[in-house]
Structures are given as C-alpha cells and as structure tokens.
Design an enzyme around this catalytic site. Structure first.
Site, PDB file in Angstrom:
ATOM      1  CD  GLU A 103      -3.200  -1.141   2.165  1.00  0.00           C
ATOM      2  OE1 GLU A 103      -3.151  -0.030   3.035  1.00  0.00           O
ATOM      3  OE2 GLU A 103      -4.179  -1.751   2.050  1.00  0.00           O
ATOM      4  CD  GLU A 123      -3.895  -5.912   3.075  1.00  0.00           C
ATOM      5  OE1 GLU A 123      -4.492  -5.237   3.374  1.00  0.00           O
ATOM      6  OE2 GLU A 123      -2.486  -5.624   2.955  1.00  0.00           O
TER       7      GLU A 123
END
Ligand code: AHR
Length: 506
Positions: free
Chosen positions: A193, A311
């Site tokens: 991320e 995810e």
C-alpha cells in the site's frame, strides 16, 4: 488503511440481462470458457498485528503447539480451508520491518516498537520460523519486502537468504541458522500500500516506481525464478488509476502481478447497498486490466501481467484499538462469497487473491481462550477453494434487479459457473442478495447432458447470526437434488450462498 470509495461506474457484466418478475434463468455452457482459475486466488495473509502471529499461528505455551511452537489446530483449519498461498509479514507492518531482526538466536533478537500498529515486536517469529509454518500448511509462501523504511540491499539480501545456493554470505547464514537447502520462495511483493499516506515511507507514484524498479532488478538478479508483485492501488480516491499506470509504465519488464486491495463495510446498515459493494471491486479490476492492456500494447509485450488481489475482506467494526478482531455474521459471509465470485468471473486476469487475514485479525478463524472456532466467512472460502478449479464459464443470468444509492441495476442473483474438466463437473455458485425473498431459477445446460443428481452446499442463516467458541450457527448444509439432463429448477433461499455441483457428459 483505505476505505473503498471507488467511483461507482457500474459496468455490470453484459451477460446479466433484465427483469424477470421474480423468476430467474441461468444458462450454462461448458464451451464458453473465459479463463483458467488459478488456485492462488484462494490465498490468505498473516501480518504481525494483534493476535495474528503471536497467539494465532504461534503460541509455544499452548497444549496445541507443535515442536516449533505453531498451533496444530490453526494449521489443520488452514489446510481444511484449502489455502493455496500465504502473504507475510504485512501489511502496514512490513513498511518498518527489518528482516535481519528476525533471524539467528532468539534471545539475541531485538524488541522494537512497530509504528504501524503500536505493538512491541519481539521478533520471535522471523523468516525461518514463518517459512516452517507456511510449509506445514502446504501453502506457497509470498514474502512482501519493506519499500517504506527498507533499503535496496535489504530487499535483495532477503532473496539471497531465502533462495540462494550455498557459498554466498546470506545463504550461508541461512545454513548456519539451520536450513542449508534454499526455501525457494517464489512470490515476492514490492512493498505494501505504498500509495497510502498511512504507510511508513509512503511515496508518490513516481518515487515508488523508481525505487521499486531498482529493488525489482536486484531481487530478480539474485534469483531470476521469482515472481514479483508491484504495490498497486489501495486508496481509491481521485486519480487512483494513475498510480497503477505510472507503476506499470516503470515496472512492466520486471513484474508479474500488480496488487489491488479492497475492504467493505456496512456502516450505513443498508443490506442492499452492502450486497452491491463488490460491483466496485469488479470495476477496479476492469479498469486495472485496461491499464495493463494499454501498457502491454505500448511496449509490445508478450509477457502477461496479472492482478494479485492480495488483501480483501469485510472490515468495519474493529479498528486499531480492538486489534482488528472482527466478529463476522451471515451477512458478511455473503459479501465474501461475492468477492470470490468476482475473482472467479475475472479468472483470466486475477491470478492471486488473499483474504486478509488468516487468524484472529479480520479472520475466518479465531482462537478464544485457547480454543479454535470458525467464523461464518470461513465457509464460502472453503467451498470455493475446495471445489472451484478449472475454467470460469461465461454464464447467462436473467433475474430481477434493484437500485440502492449509487448502485444501479444490481442483479439479485450473483452467479458464476466453473467447469472442472478433470472431474467432468460443473460448479454453479449463486449468491441470492435478496434480504427476504427466495428466487426460483431455471438452470439450463447448453452443451452435453447433466447427470441425474447434483450436490448442493448451502450457507444460510439469519443475517445477523454469528458463530462463537460454543455455537456454530453459520455453517455449510449439504444435500442432494434430482437434476434433468437439460434443465432443472432450483429455489435459492433469501440471503444465501449456494454451490451446486453436477457431473456433465458430452
Ligand atoms: O489487513 C489490515 C491492514 O489493511 C493491512 O496492514 C494494510 O495493508 C491494510 O490497510
């Protein structure tokens, strides 16, 4: 952490056609294969966060511990779940993690404050321990490197430590630490991320891409058999697709996948909106696929680049201070089934997916007072992982639709069908999104003959039913049904997930 705010474009699948006044139709055709399902879409994730590693997979003081301190019940439940690949060590955690803290004699390993989640990391579980755990589960290992506070040398040395042949500094260190043979870790993530300001060492797209490119080069030069996953969009705000475009333009020669993340929640307590949330996921996949195609065509590439959806889950009740111990209900299990239908429907481009996470932390299994129990979201993942192998089929679905806020024309039935050529079997996965109506559906077969019976697995309970250490309200119910060669009718119960398996003869 990001919350999903993808612009709702609602590019609904063209094979869904319009209203049927209560009745629905599904047409299955084993000649209409759209992509091979990669088993890696049934993956999970373990992060150094709350009780995922310590008290989850690892608990040397427990009567459940094996010789390495790992919980045998967690390993067993992971195997039963059919987990194909596990991502580690983060997540946000990895952006401050220095892997050399976690090797060698345990008593010498430093204790450090993890700035992502505020815990003290004892480094008791490091590379050698975690790889033993993943091997015990039978899942492939996917290691994510630190592209936040980490260095290029750390990234390439980690590859050498895990995969190098003996005679090199780091591979000899691995041998000294008890593992002479290379671990052959195949999947490596280039950070987590990195588009998010919450990330340690967050960078803009240009800076991340340049740094990740140099890391990718050194990692591949250390072991050219590894597969690399670039950190794609997780923060679906303005211009999110530009992040992916920049990353792909820089890294296309080195990467095999670009990642996407998505979490959903029912903060508004609106069932219909919650059930529509995965249309955003499908949109983000289609947009990313378009950018991949644009970049591959620009550079005249023959090598494919896939999406690793590394995810996903429902996550909205338990935040940091609660150590992310989300208690799931039947409604959440439906959303997980919807995510899995999206991955299967896009099997041609989504070649890996990882439910976040595996145990205790936003997880399908929990350990409470030493006892393992299964959350409702365990069951759809288990059914997909165990039964959906082979090819996704382009499936015609006709059913009624609804509007909910920005979500328009959402079909009540979300359907995939899968053809497993080896078993000569068709698997139909149906989520009935309707809160209170069963939907009578005609399922017809366009090619060959259905067997006379089908196996039905159903996940269905009251929407707010949860499981607990002592009560499993949400589980799989199995039954057999009679089927005709060309067509049969089935009533999908309100708010349910149903999987039907039927042998087919050509
Ligand atoms: O899975 C929990 C967290 O969600 C991960 O650490 C991070 O990558 C995401 O924001």
């Amino acid at each position: 952490m990001k919350r999903n705010s993808v612009v709702v474009l609602l590019l609904m699948a063209s094979f869904y056609t319009s209203a049927q006044n209560g009745k629905a139709k599904i047409k299955i055709d084993i000649e209409r294969k759209t992509g091979t399902i990669d088993r890696l879409i049934y993956g999970n994730f373990t992060e150094h966060l709350g009780r995922c590693i310590y008290g989850g997979i690892y608990d040397p003081a427990s009567p459940q511990a094996d010789a390495n301190g790992f919980r045998k019940d967690v390993i067993e439940a992971t195997k039963n779940l059919g987990v194909s690949v596990i991502r580690w060590p983060g997540g946000n955690f990895v952006s401050g993690y220095h892997w050399e803290d976690g090797i060698g004699p345990k008593e010498k390993r430093p204790h450090r404050k993890d700035l992502a989640w505020g815990d003290i990391e004892t480094n008791e579980v490091g590379t050698d321990e975690w790889l033993k755990f993943s091997e015990a589960t039978g899942a492939a290992a996917y290691v994510c490197v630190n592209m936040g506070t980490g260095s290029l040398d750390e990234a390439r040395n980690w590859v050498e430590y895990c995969n190098g042949k003996q005679g090199l500094y780091y591979s000899d260190l691995r041998a000294k630490n008890g593992h002479p043979a290379p671990y052959r870790v195949k999947y490596w993530g280039l950070g987590n991320e990195m588009d998010g300001p919450w990330q340690m060492g967050h960078k803009n797209a240009e800076d991340y891409s340049k740094f990740a490119l140099e890391a990718a080069k050194l990692m591949k030069w250390s072991d050219d058999s590894i597969k690399l996953i670039a950190s794609g969009s997780s923060n679906y705000v303005r211009d999110w697709a530009e992040w992916d475009r920049t990353v792909l333009n820089h890294l296309h020669d080195y990467i095999d996948y670009i990642s996407l993340h998505h979490y959903s929640g029912n903060q508004e307590k609106d069932h219909n909106k919650f059930m529509a949330v995965t249309t955003q996921v499908e949109n983000s996949i289609r947009i990313t696929e378009g950018i991949i195609n644009e970049v591959r065509s620009k550079y005249k590439m023959t090598k494919p680049i896939y999406i690793a959806f590394d995810e996903y889950n429902v996550w909205y009740r338990a935040w940091n201070e609660q150590k992310l111990e989300e208690h799931y209900n039947m409604q959440d299990a439906l959303v997980v089934a919807l995510y899995l239908n999206v991955f299967v429907r896009n099997a041609h481009i989504v070649k890996m997916a990882n439910m976040a996470q595996l145990v205790n932390v936003i997880a399908p299994m929990m350990v409470t007072d030493g006892k393992l129990w299964l959350q409702p979201i365990y069951f759809p993942l288990q059914l997909f992982a165990q039964n959906c192998q082979g090819s996704n089929l382009n499936t015609l679905v006709q059913c009624d639709r609804y509007d909910a806020g920005d979500f328009k024309q959402v079909p009540y039935l979300d359907v995939t069908s899968v053809y497993n050529e080896k078993l000569g079997e068709v698997v139909v996965n149906v989520v009935n999104r309707h809160k209170d109506k069963a939907i009578e559906t005609t399922i017809s077969n366009q090619f060959g003959k259905f067997d006379t019976k089908g196996k039905v697995a159903e996940v269905n309970a009251n929407l707010d039913d949860e499981n607990s250490p002592s009560m499993q309200k949400v589980k799989i119910q199995n039954k057999e049904i009679a089927v005709s060669e060309k067509e049969f009718t089935y009533s999908f119960p309100a708010h349910s997930f149903t999987q039907i398996r039927i042998k087919i003869k050509s």
